[in-house]
Scaffold this motif. Sequence first.
Motif, PDB file in Angstrom:
ATOM      1  N   ALA A 289       0.835  -1.197   0.000  1.00  0.00           N
ATOM      2  CA  ALA A 289       0.000   0.000   0.000  1.00  0.00           C
ATOM      3  C   ALA A 289       0.872   1.249   0.000  1.00  0.00           C
ATOM      4  CB  ALA A 289      -0.910  -0.005   1.217  1.00  0.00           C
ATOM      5  N   ILE A 290       0.519   2.210  -0.845  1.00  0.00           N
ATOM      6  CA  ILE A 290       1.174   3.518  -0.854  1.00  0.00           C
ATOM      7  C   ILE A 290       0.069   4.565  -0.924  1.00  0.00           C
ATOM      8  CG2 ILE A 290       3.321   2.714  -1.892  1.00  0.00           C
ATOM      9  CD1 ILE A 290       2.342   3.687  -4.577  1.00  0.00           C
ATOM     10  N   PRO A 291       0.360   5.824  -0.627  1.00  0.00           N
ATOM     11  CA  PRO A 291      -0.695   6.846  -0.613  1.00  0.00           C
ATOM     12  C   PRO A 291      -1.391   6.998  -1.959  1.00  0.00           C
ATOM     13  CG  PRO A 291       1.272   7.651   0.489  1.00  0.00           C
ATOM     14  CD  PRO A 291       1.651   6.350  -0.158  1.00  0.00           C
ATOM     15  N   GLU A 292      -2.646   7.458  -1.910  1.00  0.00           N
ATOM     16  CA  GLU A 292      -3.416   7.699  -3.127  1.00  0.00           C
ATOM     17  C   GLU A 292      -2.854   8.897  -3.887  1.00  0.00           C
ATOM     18  OE1 GLU A 292      -8.022   6.524  -2.630  1.00  0.00           O
ATOM     19  OE2 GLU A 292      -7.418   8.363  -1.621  1.00  0.00           O
ATOM     20  N   GLY A 293      -3.099   8.891  -5.198  1.00  0.00           N
ATOM     21  CA  GLY A 293      -2.735  10.044  -5.994  1.00  0.00           C
ATOM     22  C   GLY A 293      -2.326   9.675  -7.390  1.00  0.00           C
ATOM     23  N   VAL A 294      -1.413  10.457  -7.939  1.00  0.00           N
ATOM     24  CA  VAL A 294      -0.888  10.268  -9.288  1.00  0.00           C
ATOM     25  C   VAL A 294       0.550   9.785  -9.156  1.00  0.00           C
ATOM     26  CG1 VAL A 294      -0.393  11.382 -11.492  1.00  0.00           C
ATOM     27  CG2 VAL A 294      -2.397  12.085 -10.157  1.00  0.00           C
ATOM     28  N   TYR A 295       0.893   8.698  -9.878  1.00  0.00           N
ATOM     29  CA  TYR A 295       2.192   8.051  -9.701  1.00  0.00           C
ATOM     30  C   TYR A 295       3.091   8.275 -10.916  1.00  0.00           C
ATOM     31  CZ  TYR A 295      -0.430   5.379  -6.156  1.00  0.00           C
ATOM     32  OH  TYR A 295      -1.207   5.019  -5.078  1.00  0.00           O
ATOM     33  N   SER A 296       4.391   8.380 -10.654  1.00  0.00           N
ATOM     34  CA  SER A 296       5.402   8.327 -11.711  1.00  0.00           C
ATOM     35  C   SER A 296       6.360   7.196 -11.361  1.00  0.00           C
ATOM     36  CB  SER A 296       6.148   9.651 -11.829  1.00  0.00           C
ATOM     37  OG  SER A 296       6.847   9.964 -10.642  1.00  0.00           O
ATOM     38  N   LEU A 297       6.765   6.413 -12.368  1.00  0.00           N
ATOM     39  CA  LEU A 297       7.542   5.199 -12.134  1.00  0.00           C
ATOM     40  C   LEU A 297       8.940   5.312 -12.733  1.00  0.00           C
ATOM     41  CD1 LEU A 297       4.846   2.492 -13.049  1.00  0.00           C
ATOM     42  CD2 LEU A 297       5.156   3.732 -10.897  1.00  0.00           C
ATOM     43  N   SER A 298       9.891   4.674 -12.068  1.00  0.00           N
ATOM     44  CA  SER A 298      11.250   4.588 -12.582  1.00  0.00           C
ATOM     45  C   SER A 298      11.890   3.316 -12.053  1.00  0.00           C
ATOM     46  CB  SER A 298      12.076   5.809 -12.149  1.00  0.00           C
ATOM     47  OG  SER A 298      13.418   5.694 -12.586  1.00  0.00           O
ATOM     48  N   CYS A 299      12.667   2.656 -12.893  1.00  0.00           N
ATOM     49  CA  CYS A 299      13.352   1.435 -12.464  1.00  0.00           C
ATOM     50  C   CYS A 299      14.587   1.231 -13.317  1.00  0.00           C
ATOM     51  CB  CYS A 299      12.427   0.226 -12.522  1.00  0.00           C
ATOM     52  SG  CYS A 299      11.866  -0.195 -14.188  1.00  0.00           S
ATOM     53  N   SER A 300      15.293   0.140 -13.051  1.00  0.00           N
ATOM     54  CA  SER A 300      16.518  -0.184 -13.754  1.00  0.00           C
ATOM     55  C   SER A 300      16.511  -1.673 -14.077  1.00  0.00           C
ATOM     56  CB  SER A 300      17.731   0.154 -12.873  1.00  0.00           C
ATOM     57  OG  SER A 300      18.897  -0.500 -13.330  1.00  0.00           O
ATOM     58  N   GLN A 301      17.193  -2.046 -15.148  1.00  0.00           N
ATOM     59  CA  GLN A 301      17.318  -3.465 -15.471  1.00  0.00           C
ATOM     60  C   GLN A 301      18.539  -4.081 -14.791  1.00  0.00           C
ATOM     61  OE1 GLN A 301      16.717  -4.369 -19.646  1.00  0.00           O
ATOM     62  NE2 GLN A 301      14.893  -3.088 -19.769  1.00  0.00           N
ATOM     63  N   GLN A 302      19.113  -3.350 -13.825  1.00  0.00           N
ATOM     64  CA  GLN A 302      20.170  -3.901 -12.988  1.00  0.00           C
ATOM     65  C   GLN A 302      19.712  -4.064 -11.540  1.00  0.00           C
ATOM     66  OE1 GLN A 302      23.972  -1.811 -13.463  1.00  0.00           O
ATOM     67  NE2 GLN A 302      23.271  -1.000 -15.426  1.00  0.00           N
ATOM     68  N   SER A 303      18.428  -3.841 -11.286  1.00  0.00           N
ATOM     69  CA  SER A 303      17.923  -3.856  -9.923  1.00  0.00           C
ATOM     70  C   SER A 303      16.456  -4.260  -9.927  1.00  0.00           C
ATOM     71  CB  SER A 303      18.086  -2.466  -9.293  1.00  0.00           C
ATOM     72  OG  SER A 303      17.358  -2.344  -8.103  1.00  0.00           O
ATOM     73  N   SER A 304      16.006  -4.894  -8.847  1.00  0.00           N
ATOM     74  CA  SER A 304      14.592  -5.253  -8.713  1.00  0.00           C
ATOM     75  C   SER A 304      13.802  -4.161  -8.000  1.00  0.00           C
ATOM     76  CB  SER A 304      14.449  -6.566  -7.927  1.00  0.00           C
ATOM     77  OG  SER A 304      14.962  -6.432  -6.612  1.00  0.00           O
ATOM     78  N   THR A 305      14.399  -2.985  -7.811  1.00  0.00           N
ATOM     79  CA  THR A 305      13.736  -1.874  -7.122  1.00  0.00           C
ATOM     80  C   THR A 305      12.905  -1.053  -8.097  1.00  0.00           C
ATOM     81  OG1 THR A 305      15.488  -1.704  -5.466  1.00  0.00           O
ATOM     82  CG2 THR A 305      14.078   0.211  -5.758  1.00  0.00           C
ATOM     83  N   LEU A 306      11.672  -0.790  -7.722  1.00  0.00           N
ATOM     84  CA  LEU A 306      10.806   0.134  -8.459  1.00  0.00           C
ATOM     85  C   LEU A 306      10.662   1.402  -7.627  1.00  0.00           C
ATOM     86  CD1 LEU A 306       8.736   0.773 -10.769  1.00  0.00           C
ATOM     87  CD2 LEU A 306       6.979  -0.180  -9.241  1.00  0.00           C
ATOM     88  N   ILE A 307      10.950   2.543  -8.237  1.00  0.00           N
ATOM     89  CA  ILE A 307      10.772   3.835  -7.580  1.00  0.00           C
ATOM     90  C   ILE A 307       9.425   4.413  -8.011  1.00  0.00           C
ATOM     91  CG2 ILE A 307      11.624   6.192  -7.390  1.00  0.00           C
ATOM     92  CD1 ILE A 307      13.333   4.142  -5.935  1.00  0.00           C
TER      93      ILE A 307
END
Length: 607
Positions: A289-307
């Motif tokens: 769960a994360i706060p409601e709203g409008v999301y922007s996504l960023s990630c890398s193909q060297q990491s399993s982290t999604l920002i």
Amino acid sequence: MAGDTPADISRYLLASGASAPQLSPDGQDVVFRSSITGTPQLWTLPVAGGAPRQLTFGNGVTFARWMPDSSGILYGADNNGDEQESYLFISRDGSSEREIFSATQGGFRSLGDIGSDNDSLFLASTERTGLHYDIYQGSISSGDLQLIFEGNYGNFARALSPDGRYLVVTETVGEDSDYLYLLDTTTRELRVVSQPESRANHGDGGFAWSPDSQTLYMSSNTDREFAAVVAYDVIDGRFESLVESEFDLADVQLCGENGAFLVWTENRNGFDVLGGRHLASGSSIAFPAIPEGVYSLSCSQQSSTLIVGVNGWQTPGDIHAIDLLGGVGKPLVDSNLAGIQVESLVRPESITMVARDGVELQGLLYLPLGGDQASPPPVIFEVHGGPTAQSRASFDPVSQYHVARGIAVFKPNVRGSTGFGRTYVKLDDQKQRLDSVRDLVDMLDFFKTDGRVDAFRAAVSGGSYGGYMVNAVLANYPSAFAAGVSRYGVADWVTALQVASPALKASDRIEYGDIRDPKWRAFYTVNSPIRQADKIRVPVLYSHGVMDPRIDIYETEVMVRTLRANGIEAPYIKVPDEGHGWRKLGNRLFYYRRQAEFLEAHLGIRD
């Protein structure tokens, strides 16, 4: 007025957070923009945790992009909002910085991508003609630029394939649509990927290449009402639909080692929801769960982290890191509410109503807390710009302040807005534009019987295209609203379409018609607010930035002179060091205090 006396509007405007976060390719750091110092600057922080660190200190930053080897960041900066950017490189630790391309007088740029060699970059620029966007290949080390494709109006460089062979190019076809191509960077041949007869959009939020450069992932509403997640096979030239919905999907990202995870956002009536799947198994990703709203996504193909950047009705700008392998998330940056109690912020409610011609309309309603049903509050209609945009559940400090002061705020999504299907977004094209203006009156009529707000004490406000809507509805329906606020809005379509910045000219021909055609010149000569201003009968607050490259300040000043000559109250605020909107904190504090005073005076709000 309901509840306790709210904080001064400055508290709301000082509420701040992070925007446009980007994960470094090595998955170790995040760069983001923040205006906490008064102007947009770059900050970085480690994904592992720690204090953010300011990276830039100069002119307001317009964009940032990591180098592929994570050694530094390429960013843009303009002069007081004139949108004519310089490109600069700054090292990861901020210890060294240099200009790559200086701003050119009258030249507009749009960055596409940076090559895996950490030197070559691809961008679109108008510097050849001052009008048409061409595609250039440049060198970060030498600062050289080489023209590789001559465009016509709006051709934009987008994502470069990992092997460097293909550059995604989009050609603007109206404000909401485009054609899609692949440009061979060696032969400079342009290959058509999608050129649908019925207008469509490709890659809202960006494009994602597979590691082997054979598959291109994106969102697209080609041959459908709502954008789906699709994959284009470069070898056989075919599209495959991967995920479909009754809402628009966007911001498609390919994350993790060898592109193991496909993620996207789903826009549900202005609120985003995360979606994702494991590509190998097809199983869904479980998101925390994360706060409601409008999301922007960023990630890398060297990491399993999604920002995930979160801008929501009670969140000016959070950053969350989500482990796609374990489904566990953690906050990296928390918004600063400047002492405003989160419980005092109002969640918008999605409201639908039917226009007089049967079209279903939608908007977001913010109602004061603890209101008295026997005495409904006055209302401000806050109209979005665009026109191909959408009022969404993002943080709006000015609206939250008005609500705290006992004024409801309604954010209409008239026909022509995005987020409600491909048919809806085209309903205001060209001669149908006045139908969208009429929607504001139909929405106001709905509230006269709905009872949640006092529709007989209503003001209308908007910036840019929203400012046009204010001018137009007050001129065409003089008795509907009690007051108006028009910020840097269009008043003369003939002038606006002639002097529009090149990026706007690329789409205006479809959205409004070609102003070079005598038919359209005649239409807009009659149907421009500047020639209808003598019909306006209510007070209007006007404002405009001197550096505005999109709408000539002359249009606002003619509206002001006309209303004043007719004895109509028309205060005017000219902002010398801003362009199309107010970026600087000092200007925002000065302006919005006066806007609040104006609206409260004309809606009957007293301390």
